[in-house]
Every structure is written in C-alpha cells, then in structure tokens.
Design an enzyme around this catalytic site. Structure first.
Site, PDB file in Angstrom:
ATOM      1  CE  LYS A   1       7.938  -3.075  -3.094  1.00 26.04           C
ATOM      2  NZ  LYS A   1       7.276  -1.782  -3.141  1.00 26.04           N
TER       3      LYS A   1
ATOM      4  CB  CYS B   1       0.658  -0.113   1.860  1.00 28.35           C
ATOM      5  SG  CYS B   1       0.607  -0.091   0.059  1.00 28.35           S
TER       6      CYS B   1
ATOM      7  CE  LYS C   1       7.035   3.813   5.498  1.00 26.14           C
ATOM      8  NZ  LYS C   1       7.713   3.326   4.295  1.00 26.14           N
TER       9      LYS C   1
HETATM   10  C1  LIG Z   1       7.635   3.066  -5.669  1.00 32.00           C
HETATM   11  C2  LIG Z   1       7.492   3.044  -4.191  1.00 32.00           C
HETATM   12  C3  LIG Z   1       7.256   1.830  -3.532  1.00 32.00           C
HETATM   13  C4  LIG Z   1       7.093   1.804  -2.140  1.00 32.00           C
HETATM   14  N1  LIG Z   1       6.902   0.609  -1.508  1.00 32.00           N
HETATM   15  C5  LIG Z   1       6.734   0.583  -0.155  1.00 32.00           C
HETATM   16  C6  LIG Z   1       6.555  -0.651   0.534  1.00 32.00           C
HETATM   17  O1  LIG Z   1       6.628  -1.740  -0.039  1.00 32.00           O
HETATM   18  N2  LIG Z   1       6.323  -0.598   1.874  1.00 32.00           N
HETATM   19  C7  LIG Z   1       6.289   0.601   2.578  1.00 32.00           C
HETATM   20  O2  LIG Z   1       6.081   0.601   3.798  1.00 32.00           O
HETATM   21  N3  LIG Z   1       6.515   1.774   1.947  1.00 32.00           N
HETATM   22  C8  LIG Z   1       6.730   1.793   0.603  1.00 32.00           C
HETATM   23  N4  LIG Z   1       6.939   2.990  -0.023  1.00 32.00           N
HETATM   24  C9  LIG Z   1       6.933   4.244   0.768  1.00 32.00           C
HETATM   25  C10 LIG Z   1       8.353   4.724   1.093  1.00 32.00           C
HETATM   26  O3  LIG Z   1       9.046   3.776   1.874  1.00 32.00           O
HETATM   27  C11 LIG Z   1       8.336   6.096   1.825  1.00 32.00           C
HETATM   28  O4  LIG Z   1       7.637   5.946   3.042  1.00 32.00           O
HETATM   29  C12 LIG Z   1       7.666   7.183   1.009  1.00 32.00           C
HETATM   30  O5  LIG Z   1       7.926   7.037  -0.359  1.00 32.00           O
HETATM   31  C13 LIG Z   1       8.115   8.590   1.447  1.00 32.00           C
HETATM   32  O6  LIG Z   1       9.521   8.748   1.347  1.00 32.00           O
HETATM   33  P1  LIG Z   1      10.255   9.416   0.059  1.00 32.00           P
HETATM   34  O7  LIG Z   1       9.638  10.758  -0.184  1.00 32.00           O
HETATM   35  O8  LIG Z   1      11.709   9.450   0.433  1.00 32.00           O
HETATM   36  O9  LIG Z   1      10.003   8.478  -1.076  1.00 32.00           O
HETATM   37  C14 LIG Z   1       7.147   3.026  -1.409  1.00 32.00           C
HETATM   38  C15 LIG Z   1       7.400   4.237  -2.077  1.00 32.00           C
HETATM   39  C16 LIG Z   1       7.576   4.259  -3.442  1.00 32.00           C
HETATM   40  C17 LIG Z   1       7.856   5.575  -4.126  1.00 32.00           C
END
Ligand SMILES: Cc1cc2nc3c(=O)[nH]c(=O)nc-3n(C[C@H](O)[C@H](O)[C@H](O)COP(=O)(O)O)c2cc1C
Length: 406
Positions: free
Chosen positions: A49, A142, A180
């Site tokens: 995270k 983000c 990212k």
């Molecule tokens: C609840 C939640 C919290 C997230 N927190 C972060 C974070 O702290 N930093 C980050 O770069 N991406 C964060 N993301 C983004 C994810 O790492 C990912 O890039 C995004 O959700 C797309 O992938 P997925 O469809 O598999 O979830 C978060 C996503 C979710 C759903």
C-alpha cells in the site's frame, strides 16, 4: 512442487518472477501480515500500500467504497475513495526487512508518495531500498484527495513533472524504479515517455479511473455517501479492464521498457489477455478484495494449462502476441465481410430481443417466422449487435460468401 511451477517463470526486465501474478497495492497489501499470507498462497510478488512520510496526514472517511453489480450480484465495477497507507515509515521498513528474510524469492515493491518536494520522495525511496525492497514504485496516479494536495494524479498528468520526479528518485535508488501511471489523461504516451526519460526501468498501468459511481435516488446523495456528500473516486474491477488493456498495449507498442498490466484482472484469462497485449507481469487488487488472495491458485493453474495447450514455453512466449494485430482503423480489412446467421436455431426461445434490437438499433434484418429467427442477409450489415445480445447464443457471425457483399 506443482507441475506448473517452472512453466510460469516470468521475466520482468532484469527480474525473474516465479509467476506473473503480483498482489497490488490497496487494502490487500495494507499490512505485512496480509502480504505474508498472500506469499504463502503463491503470489510471485506484492506492491505495498502506498507508503507516505510520517508528516503526511492520512485520515480515511467511512464508508469509502461503492460497488456496481450485475443481475447475478457479481461485481462489474468498484469505486474507492480510500487514501494511502496509515502505517508509519518505521512499520514498513521493519515489515519489508522481515518479508524479504522470510520470502527471499518474492518480488517486493515499495510504493511511495510524498509532498511535491522531490527530496521527500528521495528520502522515502532510500529508506525503503535500505530496508530491502526489491524495487521502488512511484505513485503519481492516485485520483482522489492527493491531487488536491498537488500530488497523485496531479503530478502524473504532467509529463514534465513526471520526468523531473522520476529523475530525482533515480538519482538515489539502485534497485529497479517503477512509475505507476494514471489513466486519467487524454494520451498516455507523453507521460509514459517522460517516465522512461526520467529513468524508470518499468512502468505499471493502470491506477484507478476517476469516476462518480452513482446517485441514491431516494436521498439524491452521491455514492459512496459520506454523511450526505461524496467526491470523485477511483474506478476499478472488471469494468476497467478494456481501458487497462488499451493503455498497456499502447505502451508496449511504443516504448522499450517492460510494463506491468493492472485493472480488472480477476481470472487467468484476463491476465493472459494483458500478457498478449504486451504486459510482462500483472497486478491484482479488486478481485482479491472481493474473493480473497486464494484466487492466485486458480489463476496460476489456469494460465499454466493454457500455455501448455498452446505449446507456449511460458508467459514470456505469450507476451505481445496480440500487438501486431492492433493498428489504425483505416488499416482494417474491408475485404472480408460477415453477416449474422442463426447457427443454433434449436436454442431459440423466440424472445424477440434480436428482432427489436436489429429493428431499432440495426438494419431491420431479423424477424420471427413461426417462432423461428430468420435473418435477411440482404439487409444484414454485419454489425454483430444481435450476436452479442442473444441470451441463448443462437446467432453467430459468419464470413459472407464472395459475391454476396451487401
Ligand atoms: C480500495 C483501493 C485502494 C487502493 N489504494 C491504492 C494505493 O494506495 N496506491 C495505488 O497506487 N493504487 C491504489 N489502488 C489502485 C490499485 O492498485 C489498482 O491500480 C486499481 O484498483 C486497478 O486494479 P484492479 O481492477 O485489480 O483493482 C487502490 C485500489 C483500491 C480498489
């Protein structure tokens, strides 16, 4: 050792992974304990995270999620307005060191974010590298709250700022540097190129897509409603996969660095598609939140089975296989034309969905005659709408015989 272990070895730049599946940052990697659990289940790596300096205040709201579900209650799309890690730098340096001691063969990436001052990023990156992180990932993507503080997607939408920040961190870290990317830009390539010019070894895409999940029609409050109000959040889960695939393939076609595919991966097939679109490895977040970290077992087994069936030596051999087939619209063939046919007429329930859709959204080519679907080839324009919406899979698209072009 499972049979598929050696078949799944994956190359990510200079790194060899046990398989292409990494647990990505979000709630599933909010603690060392969760990452430990995931490693025991077979994930090849994890991204923490996003870690921030202790001086950066992180206070989450509640609730912070909203979900869009299909008729069967399966997840289609997910919104979060969650912030970054609430744990201290000391907590993370301790956990990174402990995780690397216990799982030396896993790829542990420290995701970081700090104030717009590059020195803070450098300090944090250095601390994570010293703790033993295998790579540093810069979160410039983000989409909520952080842009209000001048970071997150606010940085990631400006190529110049991405280049400068990447260069600053590159100056202090020796381990691979990952950037990212945010999908919330009109064109991904200038930002991706800037990250590479700044010294990124690997790119990761995508972070969440900025969204407004919905409005509660009883209260007229936007969702997720936090004491009556909401904000624009980050969209993830199955619905964003097409956006992630597009962005990953664009990067893979144009840039000489490995890219990790993220967004809407919940089955091995999704991962295989990302790899075929050019991804070197993939990351998964929402699907783990919904179904647990154990999904990696099916993903590994499914991908291994597919590779064996296709006589591919591993994920590296699948990488980018679809790319030569992606190009300009004008280059698409007009020579081969298809038309709809009722391939499985016995399955037709005479629901009439195709008739209405073709009449009001197509070419008036379908009718029901004695409760059987009949397609008039001379009217069919080959758009394929009916083949997608038929609930019974009655209709298929077939190559129109030569000389039978509409
Ligand atoms: C609840 C939640 C919290 C997230 N927190 C972060 C974070 O702290 N930093 C980050 O770069 N991406 C964060 N993301 C983004 C994810 O790492 C990912 O890039 C995004 O959700 C797309 O992938 P997925 O469809 O598999 O979830 C978060 C996503 C979710 C759903």
């Amino acid at each position: 050792m499972p049979v598929h272990d050696s078949l799944l070895k994956t190359t990510l730049g200079t790194v060899t992974l046990n398989n292409p599946f990494l647990l990505t940052l979000g709630p599933p990697t909010a603690s060392g304990e969760q990452i430990r659990h995931a490693f025991r289940l077979g994930w090849a790596g994890a991204v923490t995270k996003t870690i921030v300096p202790d001086s950066m205040e992180i206070e989450d709201v509640s609730p912070r999620f909203a979900a869009w579900k299909g008729k069967d209650a399966g997840l289609l799309g997910f919104e979060n307005i969650e912030l970054l890690s609430k744990r201290s730098v000391l907590y993370w340096t301790g956990e990174i060191a402990a995780l690397k001691a216990e799982f030396p063969d896993r790829f542990l990436i420290a995701s970081i974010m700090a104030s717009p001052d590059p020195e803070e990023w450098q300090e944090l990156a250095g601390a994570m590298q010293d703790a033993g992180a295998d790579a540093i990932e810069l979160n410039v993507s983000c989409p909520h709250e952080m842009p209000e503080r001048g970071v997150g997607a606010a940085l990631g939408q400006h190529p110049g700022l991405v280049r400068e920040l990447t260069r600053a961190v590159r100056g202090v870290v020796k381990v691979p540097l990952i950037v990212k990317l945010t999908p919330n830009v009109t064109d991904i390539l200038p930002v991706a190129e800037a990250a590479v010019e700044g010294g990124a070894d690997i790119l990761a895409a995508i972070n969440t897509v900025q969204c407004l999940m919905g409005i509660d029609l009883e209260t007229l409050e936007p969702l997720p409603s936090v004491a009556g109000s909401s904000t624009y959040g980050g969209y993830s889960g199955p619905a964003v996969k097409p956006i992630g695939l597009r962005i990953v393939s664009q990067i893979a076609r144009e840039l000489p660095v490995p890219v990790m595919g993220i967004g809407g991966i919940s089955r091995w097939q999704d991962a295989a598609e990302y790899i075929a679109a050019g991804a070197s490895a993939v990351q998964v977040c929402t699907a783990v939140m919904w179904d647990g970290a154990g999904i990696v077992r099916d993903m590994n087994a499914g991908l291994a089975g597919y590779l064996a069936e296709k006589h591919l030596a591993g994920p590296d051999a699948l990488r980018g296989r679809a790319l030569p087939h992606i190009g300009a619209h004008a280059a698409l063939s007009r020579e081969i034309s298809r038309c709809a046919v009722a391939e499985f007429p016995d399955k037709c329930t005479s629901c009439g969905h195709c008739v209405v859709a073709c009449r009001d959204g197509g070419y008036h080519a379908i009718s029901l005659v004695e409760r059987q679907v009949v397609i008039d080839r001379s009217r069919c324009d080959g758009c394929s709408l009916c083949s997608h919406l038929c609930p019974e899979g009655v209709i298929a698209m077939q190559v129109r015989p030569q000389g039978n072009r509409r």
